[in-house]
Design a protein around this motif. Sequence first.
Motif, PDB file in Angstrom:
ATOM      1  N   LYS A 164       1.245  -1.351  -0.516  1.00 46.77           N
ATOM      2  CA  LYS A 164       0.003  -0.051  -0.160  1.00 46.77           C
ATOM      3  C   LYS A 164       0.755   1.471   0.306  1.00 46.77           C
ATOM      4  N   THR A 165       0.783   1.860  -0.917  1.00 47.70           N
ATOM      5  CA  THR A 165       1.302   3.016  -1.367  1.00 47.70           C
ATOM      6  C   THR A 165       0.965   3.972  -1.197  1.00 47.70           C
ATOM      7  N   GLY A 166       0.529   5.183  -0.331  1.00 46.65           N
ATOM      8  CA  GLY A 166      -0.217   6.321  -0.460  1.00 46.65           C
ATOM      9  C   GLY A 166      -1.816   6.316  -0.432  1.00 46.65           C
ATOM     10  N   ASP A 167      -2.401   6.120  -1.021  1.00 47.02           N
ATOM     11  CA  ASP A 167      -3.954   5.490  -1.645  1.00 47.02           C
ATOM     12  C   ASP A 167      -4.197   4.454  -2.832  1.00 47.02           C
ATOM     13  N   GLU A 168      -2.708   4.076  -3.215  1.00 45.16           N
ATOM     14  CA  GLU A 168      -3.151   3.135  -4.504  1.00 45.16           C
ATOM     15  C   GLU A 168      -2.701   1.190  -3.455  1.00 45.16           C
ATOM     16  N   LEU A 169      -3.666   0.559  -4.066  1.00 38.75           N
ATOM     17  CA  LEU A 169      -3.210  -1.067  -3.460  1.00 38.75           C
ATOM     18  C   LEU A 169      -2.519  -1.663  -4.188  1.00 38.75           C
ATOM     19  N   GLN A 170      -1.363  -1.819  -4.817  1.00 38.34           N
ATOM     20  CA  GLN A 170      -0.843  -2.889  -5.727  1.00 38.34           C
ATOM     21  C   GLN A 170      -0.937  -4.234  -5.301  1.00 38.34           C
ATOM     22  N   ILE A 171      -1.590  -5.366  -5.378  1.00 42.64           N
ATOM     23  CA  ILE A 171      -1.450  -6.956  -5.831  1.00 42.64           C
ATOM     24  C   ILE A 171      -0.252  -7.083  -5.863  1.00 42.64           C
ATOM     25  N   LYS A 172       0.643  -7.992  -5.031  1.00 38.51           N
ATOM     26  CA  LYS A 172       1.778  -9.028  -5.868  1.00 38.51           C
ATOM     27  C   LYS A 172       1.496 -10.138  -5.870  1.00 38.51           C
ATOM     28  N   HIS A 173       0.739 -10.726  -5.252  1.00 38.97           N
ATOM     29  CA  HIS A 173       0.763 -11.974  -4.976  1.00 38.97           C
ATOM     30  C   HIS A 173      -1.025 -12.585  -4.293  1.00 38.97           C
ATOM     31  N   MET A 174      -1.079 -13.198  -5.213  1.00 38.30           N
ATOM     32  CA  MET A 174      -3.314 -13.709  -4.963  1.00 38.30           C
ATOM     33  C   MET A 174      -2.932 -15.656  -4.921  1.00 38.30           C
ATOM     34  N   ALA A 175      -2.867 -16.454  -4.370  1.00 37.75           N
ATOM     35  CA  ALA A 175      -3.635 -17.787  -4.541  1.00 37.75           C
ATOM     36  C   ALA A 175      -4.149 -17.908  -3.110  1.00 37.75           C
ATOM     37  N   TYR A 189     -10.198 -25.201  -3.496  1.00 34.79           N
ATOM     38  CA  TYR A 189     -11.216 -24.263  -2.726  1.00 34.79           C
ATOM     39  C   TYR A 189     -11.282 -23.167  -4.297  1.00 34.79           C
ATOM     40  N   ARG A 190     -10.780 -23.134  -4.750  1.00 38.86           N
ATOM     41  CA  ARG A 190     -11.309 -22.307  -6.799  1.00 38.86           C
ATOM     42  C   ARG A 190     -12.495 -21.778  -6.779  1.00 38.86           C
ATOM     43  N   GLY A 191     -12.871 -21.429  -7.299  1.00 33.78           N
ATOM     44  CA  GLY A 191     -14.118 -20.976  -8.171  1.00 33.78           C
ATOM     45  C   GLY A 191     -15.268 -20.838  -6.798  1.00 33.78           C
ATOM     46  N   MET A 192     -14.702 -21.117  -5.538  1.00 35.90           N
ATOM     47  CA  MET A 192     -16.209 -21.108  -4.221  1.00 35.90           C
ATOM     48  C   MET A 192     -16.137 -19.384  -3.957  1.00 35.90           C
ATOM     49  N   GLY A 193     -15.084 -18.985  -4.286  1.00 37.57           N
ATOM     50  CA  GLY A 193     -15.516 -17.066  -3.981  1.00 37.57           C
ATOM     51  C   GLY A 193     -14.294 -16.153  -2.854  1.00 37.57           C
ATOM     52  N   TYR A 194     -13.602 -17.033  -2.587  1.00 33.28           N
ATOM     53  CA  TYR A 194     -12.970 -17.431  -1.636  1.00 33.28           C
ATOM     54  C   TYR A 194     -11.624 -16.051  -2.053  1.00 33.28           C
ATOM     55  N   GLY A 195     -11.138 -15.460  -3.422  1.00 33.09           N
ATOM     56  CA  GLY A 195      -9.746 -14.547  -3.986  1.00 33.09           C
ATOM     57  C   GLY A 195     -10.895 -13.425  -4.025  1.00 33.09           C
ATOM     58  N   ARG A 196     -12.154 -13.864  -4.633  1.00 30.44           N
ATOM     59  CA  ARG A 196     -12.957 -12.546  -4.068  1.00 30.44           C
ATOM     60  C   ARG A 196     -12.957 -11.954  -3.324  1.00 30.44           C
ATOM     61  N   GLY A 197     -13.152 -12.478  -2.224  1.00 31.73           N
ATOM     62  CA  GLY A 197     -13.299 -12.192  -0.338  1.00 31.73           C
ATOM     63  C   GLY A 197     -11.794 -11.991   0.184  1.00 31.73           C
ATOM     64  N   LEU A 198     -10.604 -12.562  -0.728  1.00 31.07           N
ATOM     65  CA  LEU A 198     -10.116 -12.100  -0.182  1.00 31.07           C
ATOM     66  C   LEU A 198      -9.442 -10.300  -1.151  1.00 31.07           C
ATOM     67  N   LEU A 199     -10.138 -10.372  -1.837  1.00 37.52           N
ATOM     68  CA  LEU A 199      -9.400  -9.406  -2.277  1.00 37.52           C
ATOM     69  C   LEU A 199     -10.325  -7.988  -1.360  1.00 37.52           C
TER      70      LEU A 199
END
Length: 142
Positions: A61-72, A77-87
Motif C-alpha cells: 500500500k503506497t499512499g492511496d494505491e493498493l498494489q496486489i503482488k501475489h494471490m492464490a 477451494y477455487r471458484g468458490m469466492g475465496y479469491g474475491r473475498g481475499l481481495l
Amino acid sequence: MLLDIKSRMQEESVLELMEYAVLADSGELEQVTAEYREDDSLGLFGYVEEEEIIGVIGFRKTGDELQIKHMAVQPEYRGMGYGRGLLLELMLLTKPEKVVCETYADAVDFYRNLGFEVIAIDEGPGGERFVCTYEVHAEEEE
C-alpha cells in the motif's frame, strides 16, 4: 477470517500457496519469500477457515494505491469466492482509492469479473502479461 500471516512465511501451507502465486521456478519462490521477510512495505494476509489457510494475498500500500503482488487459493477451494473475498476484505481494511496488479492471462477474467480495467502490457516468461486497475468510488466503500 483474514489474518496477517507474514510472520508465518516459512510454514509449509503458506509456501505452498505462494508457489501457486509465482512461476513454478523454485528460485523465484525463494526470492519472493525473502522479499516479504526483508521489505516492511510488503504485507501478506491469509484467509483462514477452521485453522486452515485457504488463500493468501500479498500486497503493498503506497499512499492511496493498493498494489496486489501475489494471490492464490488452494486448488480445491477455487471458484468458490475465496479469491474475491481475499481481495474485497483487503480493500475494506486498507481503503485504497485505486487497486492495481499485474498478472498473466489465466487470471485476467477473475479481475475483469470484479470490474477491473484490463490492459495487455507485454510478453513475460509465463506468457502475455496484463495490468489490471480498479478505481474505488466513495459509495463502494460504505
